[in-house]
Design an enzyme around this catalytic site. Sequence first.
Site, PDB file in Angstrom:
ATOM      1  N   ASP A 187      -8.640 -10.032   9.829  1.00 51.97           N
ATOM      2  CA  ASP A 187      -7.253 -10.489   9.943  1.00 51.97           C
ATOM      3  C   ASP A 187      -6.631  -9.895  11.203  1.00 51.97           C
ATOM      4  OD1 ASP A 187      -4.623 -11.196   9.701  1.00 51.97           O
ATOM      5  OD2 ASP A 187      -4.409 -10.560   7.620  1.00 51.97           O
ATOM      6  N   ALA A 244       8.343  -7.387   2.222  1.00 50.66           N
ATOM      7  CA  ALA A 244       7.561  -8.414   2.907  1.00 50.66           C
ATOM      8  C   ALA A 244       6.967  -9.353   1.882  1.00 50.66           C
ATOM      9  CB  ALA A 244       6.454  -7.780   3.757  1.00 50.66           C
ATOM     10  N   ALA A 245       6.850 -10.627   2.244  1.00 53.64           N
ATOM     11  CA  ALA A 245       6.239 -11.632   1.374  1.00 53.64           C
ATOM     12  C   ALA A 245       5.429 -12.579   2.231  1.00 53.64           C
ATOM     13  CB  ALA A 245       7.318 -12.398   0.595  1.00 53.64           C
ATOM     14  N   ALA A 246       4.247 -12.954   1.754  1.00 53.60           N
ATOM     15  CA  ALA A 246       3.382 -13.837   2.540  1.00 53.60           C
ATOM     16  C   ALA A 246       2.685 -14.819   1.625  1.00 53.60           C
ATOM     17  CB  ALA A 246       2.397 -13.002   3.354  1.00 53.60           C
ATOM     18  N   SER A 247       1.509 -15.292   2.028  1.00 52.91           N
ATOM     19  CA  SER A 247       0.890 -16.430   1.353  1.00 52.91           C
ATOM     20  C   SER A 247       0.363 -16.099  -0.028  1.00 52.91           C
ATOM     21  CB  SER A 247      -0.250 -16.978   2.222  1.00 52.91           C
ATOM     22  OG  SER A 247      -1.204 -15.966   2.484  1.00 52.91           O
ATOM     23  N   ILE A 248      -0.143 -14.887  -0.240  1.00 48.85           N
ATOM     24  CA  ILE A 248      -0.807 -14.555  -1.496  1.00 48.85           C
ATOM     25  C   ILE A 248       0.017 -13.618  -2.360  1.00 48.85           C
ATOM     26  CG2 ILE A 248      -2.851 -13.436  -2.474  1.00 48.85           C
ATOM     27  CD1 ILE A 248      -4.416 -14.467  -0.086  1.00 48.85           C
ATOM     28  N   GLY A 249       0.797 -12.739  -1.745  1.00 49.14           N
ATOM     29  CA  GLY A 249       1.560 -11.770  -2.521  1.00 49.14           C
ATOM     30  C   GLY A 249       2.685 -11.171  -1.722  1.00 49.14           C
ATOM     31  N   GLN A 250       3.373 -10.208  -2.334  1.00 52.28           N
ATOM     32  CA  GLN A 250       4.494  -9.540  -1.681  1.00 52.28           C
ATOM     33  C   GLN A 250       4.395  -8.039  -1.915  1.00 52.28           C
ATOM     34  OE1 GLN A 250       7.506 -11.827  -3.817  1.00 52.28           O
ATOM     35  NE2 GLN A 250       8.076 -10.034  -5.035  1.00 52.28           N
TER      36      GLN A 250
END
Length: 594
Positions: free
Chosen positions: A431, A269-275
Amino acid sequence: VELTTKGSASMAEQSQQVWQQGMAVAQQAQQHYQPPPPPPQPYSAPPPPPSTPPPSDPTPPSSTTPLKNVAAPVEQESPSTITEPATAPEETSSDTTTKPLLSQENQILSSPDPQDDDPSMSQPSPATNPHVDLLPEGRSVPATRVGRAFGFAQLGAGLAWGAAVEGVSRVLGGQASSSSTSSSVLVNDANSDRLAASLCRMRGAALKMGQMLSIQDESLLPPALSRALQQVRQGAEAMPKRQLFQQLESQLGSDWRSKFISFEEAPFAAASIGQCHRAVIHDLDNNGNKRNVVVKVQYPGVGNSIESDLQNLSMLVTMTGLAPKGLFIENVIRVGKDELKVECDYKRELQNQKRIQALVSNDSTLIANNFVVPHVFDHLCTKEILTTEYIPGGTIDKVSSLDQDERNRIGRTILYLTMKELFEWRFMQTDPNWGNFIYDVGTGTTGLIDFGATRDYPKSFVDGYLRIVWASANRDEKTLMEQSRRMKFLTGQENEAMLHAHKQSGFTVGEPFWESTPFDFQGSNISTRMGEHTAVFLRHRLTPPPEEVYTLHRKLAGAYMLCIKLGAIVESRSILQEFVEKHEFDDGLPHPLR
């Protein structure tokens, strides 16, 4: 440094010139553009009425059973029961589409997308096929301020060029580009793709704020822009392995590989701040087995570029008219900046997770319903690396395929947890990502993860907000409006349209607590009715809401949408009433139940 600074300033100046030239062409073209009349609607005869009305079940499934008071074992399940997250069943209710839940009156919120935020959204099992759903390498993350500024400059110039091309196309062709129905030449399909691609490549604050803007009511946005923000919600690209290894070495040392028995280089998974990566470490669990873990790796440079990223994004949002006036975009960005600074500090997230773990493990209701928080490994955590215990299972939205009683139990426990966090602990994970609840079908255990966006709420705010919630639950208009003015939701100068929308929005949010009977979240169409007042708020709001509301309403919206997704039918008034009864108010006003 001087040369770099001059070069960056020169690029910015050239970008501004390109933008101004492009916009000049676009504006001239738009002056000559007349949108074509809509095509006539073909006549279609109404369908014949059914000869026999369909049968209906007058009695909904029972959900009056209290929260489970006998804890099931929470030992790690056997490999045979660990499964990859299943595909979510097709939705049939209109409430499960992306609709606003709570206005920024309320901060406008929509259904949180399982892919829209932190990469720990789902934890696929390493015991099964280890290469399922792994992400391919993407482009490098711009890690310096100059590199990120240049990325925004390129985006600005690209948007201006796209606007110019769209304007000329409208003049010569007499119509807008494919599927673009906006009167603005800036908002077109090509520009929507440019915006989404740039934000996904930049990651960090740029992508995070794009995701925050994407949760606004899509019915208020042009279709091309809605499509761009939909792409943004899907998350970021994975960083190249070269950057990943540099980050691991800088945080854990040149011998970082020796700290793991195995480390999966491709993230799941990868998102806005890290993976997030799966790994196995040398630490042993209670059964003497090596521990499976999830390693969250922050993208390089994102923590140091928050200020500049948000300044650049604010300029672009203002120039393009992305956000309507009533959204108070400057407040959204200011609150987002503070939140991002906190989320980028994984050492702080580690402490948040430990604190929540202690609170959850000492609550008899959460223990009885198998809600757990995974362990964190301090020796494998830094400011930009977070290593936590692997939780078997899949995202909780997949529970919608289970039996009604189990869905009711989970939904009611999530509502209980949400109220517990706010009204008693005054410490909430804000969140609403569905993937932050990991459900294990084998044991019925719900794992709570991702505590970067966790914050404290002052006692004075909680006192006032609990009064508003209780007034909404009892349709007490006088108390609702007085307390709303006292807490600065209203100024006292609002017009009748705004006052009516505020009242009705509050009553709708309190609807699940009106009666001491089970409330059908999915069948009630509550999310649709919550969104009915969004346009009024954006046009007539005179003041932004209290800062605490931006994060709080995002979480409350997530709790409601999760109950809708689960199809939960639960009695929740008794939960709220219990919190009101035992709450000690320090605001000098009479206790509502004493």
